[in-house]
Design a protein around this motif. Sequence first.
Motif, mmCIF file in Angstrom:
data_model
loop_
_atom_site.group_PDB
_atom_site.id
_atom_site.type_symbol
_atom_site.label_atom_id
_atom_site.label_comp_id
_atom_site.label_asym_id
_atom_site.label_seq_id
_atom_site.Cartn_x
_atom_site.Cartn_y
_atom_site.Cartn_z
ATOM 1 N N PRO A 1 81.469 81.900 -29.789
ATOM 2 C CA PRO A 1 80.157 80.892 -29.967
ATOM 3 C C PRO A 1 78.768 81.150 -30.241
ATOM 4 O O PRO A 1 78.878 82.811 -30.620
ATOM 5 C CB PRO A 1 80.121 79.847 -28.445
ATOM 6 C CG PRO A 1 80.550 80.671 -27.704
ATOM 7 C CD PRO A 1 81.393 81.861 -28.020
ATOM 8 N N PRO A 2 78.577 80.378 -31.824
ATOM 9 C CA PRO A 2 79.529 79.035 -32.239
ATOM 10 C C PRO A 2 80.333 79.112 -32.714
ATOM 11 O O PRO A 2 80.397 79.551 -34.184
ATOM 12 C CB PRO A 2 77.296 78.907 -32.786
ATOM 13 C CG PRO A 2 77.281 79.688 -33.102
ATOM 14 C CD PRO A 2 77.038 80.960 -32.514
ATOM 15 N N ASN B 1 82.230 73.165 -31.256
ATOM 16 C CA ASN B 1 80.650 73.718 -30.547
ATOM 17 C C ASN B 1 79.691 72.929 -30.918
ATOM 18 O O ASN B 1 79.036 71.947 -30.514
ATOM 19 C CB ASN B 1 80.091 74.986 -30.620
ATOM 20 C CG ASN B 1 80.985 75.735 -29.758
ATOM 21 O OD1 ASN B 1 80.641 77.500 -29.954
ATOM 22 N ND2 ASN B 1 81.770 75.884 -28.581
ATOM 23 N N ARG B 2 79.653 73.145 -32.304
ATOM 24 C CA ARG B 2 78.603 71.845 -33.132
ATOM 25 C C ARG B 2 78.940 70.481 -33.323
ATOM 26 O O ARG B 2 77.982 70.259 -33.372
ATOM 27 C CB ARG B 2 79.098 72.746 -34.812
ATOM 28 C CG ARG B 2 78.708 74.359 -34.608
ATOM 29 C CD ARG B 2 78.176 74.770 -35.883
ATOM 30 N NE ARG B 2 78.426 75.537 -36.329
ATOM 31 C CZ ARG B 2 77.020 76.471 -36.169
ATOM 32 N NH1 ARG B 2 76.435 76.217 -36.059
ATOM 33 N NH2 ARG B 2 77.386 78.047 -36.611
ATOM 34 N N PRO C 1 75.067 75.068 -29.459
ATOM 35 C CA PRO C 1 76.334 75.220 -29.315
ATOM 36 C C PRO C 1 76.855 76.736 -29.386
ATOM 37 O O PRO C 1 77.459 77.542 -28.576
ATOM 38 C CB PRO C 1 76.110 75.533 -31.131
ATOM 39 C CG PRO C 1 75.419 73.951 -31.132
ATOM 40 C CD PRO C 1 74.382 74.358 -29.676
ATOM 41 N N GLU C 2 75.474 77.829 -29.158
ATOM 42 C CA GLU C 2 75.213 79.283 -28.789
ATOM 43 C C GLU C 2 76.143 78.803 -27.505
ATOM 44 O O GLU C 2 75.953 80.546 -27.147
ATOM 45 C CB GLU C 2 74.156 79.452 -28.718
ATOM 46 C CG GLU C 2 73.203 79.705 -30.703
ATOM 47 C CD GLU C 2 72.752 78.459 -31.200
ATOM 48 O OE1 GLU C 2 72.738 78.869 -32.103
ATOM 49 O OE2 GLU C 2 73.226 77.220 -29.963
#
Length: 473
Positions: free
Chosen positions: A303-304, A308-309, A338-339
Amino acid sequence: MREWLGLVEAAGELKHVRGAGSEEDIGAITEMLDHNENSPCVLFDEIPNFQPGYRVLSNSMGSRKRQAITLGLDPAGASHERLLQFWRDILKGFTPIPPVQVKRGSIQENVLRDNEVDLSRFPAPIWHPLDGGRFIGTASVNIMRDPDTGAINAGTYRNQVFDKNSIGIRVAPPHHGGIIKEKYMQRGQPCPIVTVVGADPLLFLASCVEGLSFGQSEFDWAGGVRGKPIEVIQGEVTGLPIPAHAEIALEGFVTTDEFRKEGPYGEWMGYYQDGYEKDRVVRIHRIYHRNNPIILGCPQGKPPHEDNRFLAYLRSGMIWDQLEKAGVPGVCGVWSPPEGGNRLMTVVAIKTQYLGHSKQAGLIASQCAGAVEMNRLTVVVDEHVDVTSLQDVVWAIVARCDPERGVEIIKDAKGSRIDMAIAPDRRELKANSRMIIDATTPFEWKNHPLAGNIISTPERSRATREHWGWILD
């Protein structure tokens, strides 16, 4: 997807790459795109050892502008606030719209039947160096029908190419597709399935959603978001609905007695998952595809990455909605960074109103339907903290959380066998623990003279950026 691609190209968000190889280059380029925010989506063509026109698209919704186009919004106004508000509004007043069956669709420009079926004509990439083979399904929409209720389910699961007419599907309960598949297996019957590997990005997004109730169709959900029904045709072999204007669809059955080694595969936490010694084979009887077909790719990794985004806004909106429906007042912001792979971390900002308010918000946010899958860390912060800024969140934690008072640990919550933080000999239990960090000003002394006044207020920061932000350009 073709109409979507035209809009994306007009917005300057698409790049064409010719000559990149499917065994190394496409995967490496996609990883580079994933790790650079606002990078373009890329359409790969003239892939060595494959017919020109057989293409791969990656990083389709990795930017806010392309997410806006997918949702029918103006990409010029694709701010964080606009996307989050879109999902909050949809979730509050959502009306599903069932699909409509049409006689013909562009997916039927080419139909390969029985002995004509040959998956090797499609440039399915080897996305990561140590993957166990080519994965044609990383942004796939796997369509099944519940044998008890007739409800249609569409879910995204990985699909490895085994040979010219068979693929894998890595799905198990509690995923809805896994529940349906097991119903057929327990009856000793093959499970009808259509795997779409070049779907409309909105339908792909719908098939990724975690939090829909079992039995609610992703087709209906996507139609409701778009405001008009998804057009489908009926599969020749299974009778399942197939998106009429998708790029590629594979129709067949999950077998009861055929197994193959599946994986390894680079999974979403950034590590290889070792795969499965015995994965059920999906035997393909029909391939439907458009002229010059496009595989939609969204491989996993550290990630990201792309999903995730684009899922951050929907998941954050779902958690916010579920907090309010659970009776938590004063919620000012929710974010699934997202991370943190969306699943692993949730940040909630509240305006505390009573003793125990922050604990209530943290406990519910860590266990509601939008977050229960593998959540590891839930942080509750004061209303002046920007939940989308990890810099702000870390500041809140170190400034306001005394570990003895502000940390709760929950054991035996819903986890996964691919969770790298669980001891290897316990991963089959699919259970994790999670931490809830209360980084709010304690309610019992928030009005004390020494409770602290923040130096940098959101209002001051916003006004400075509006007037002087050009200096940073």
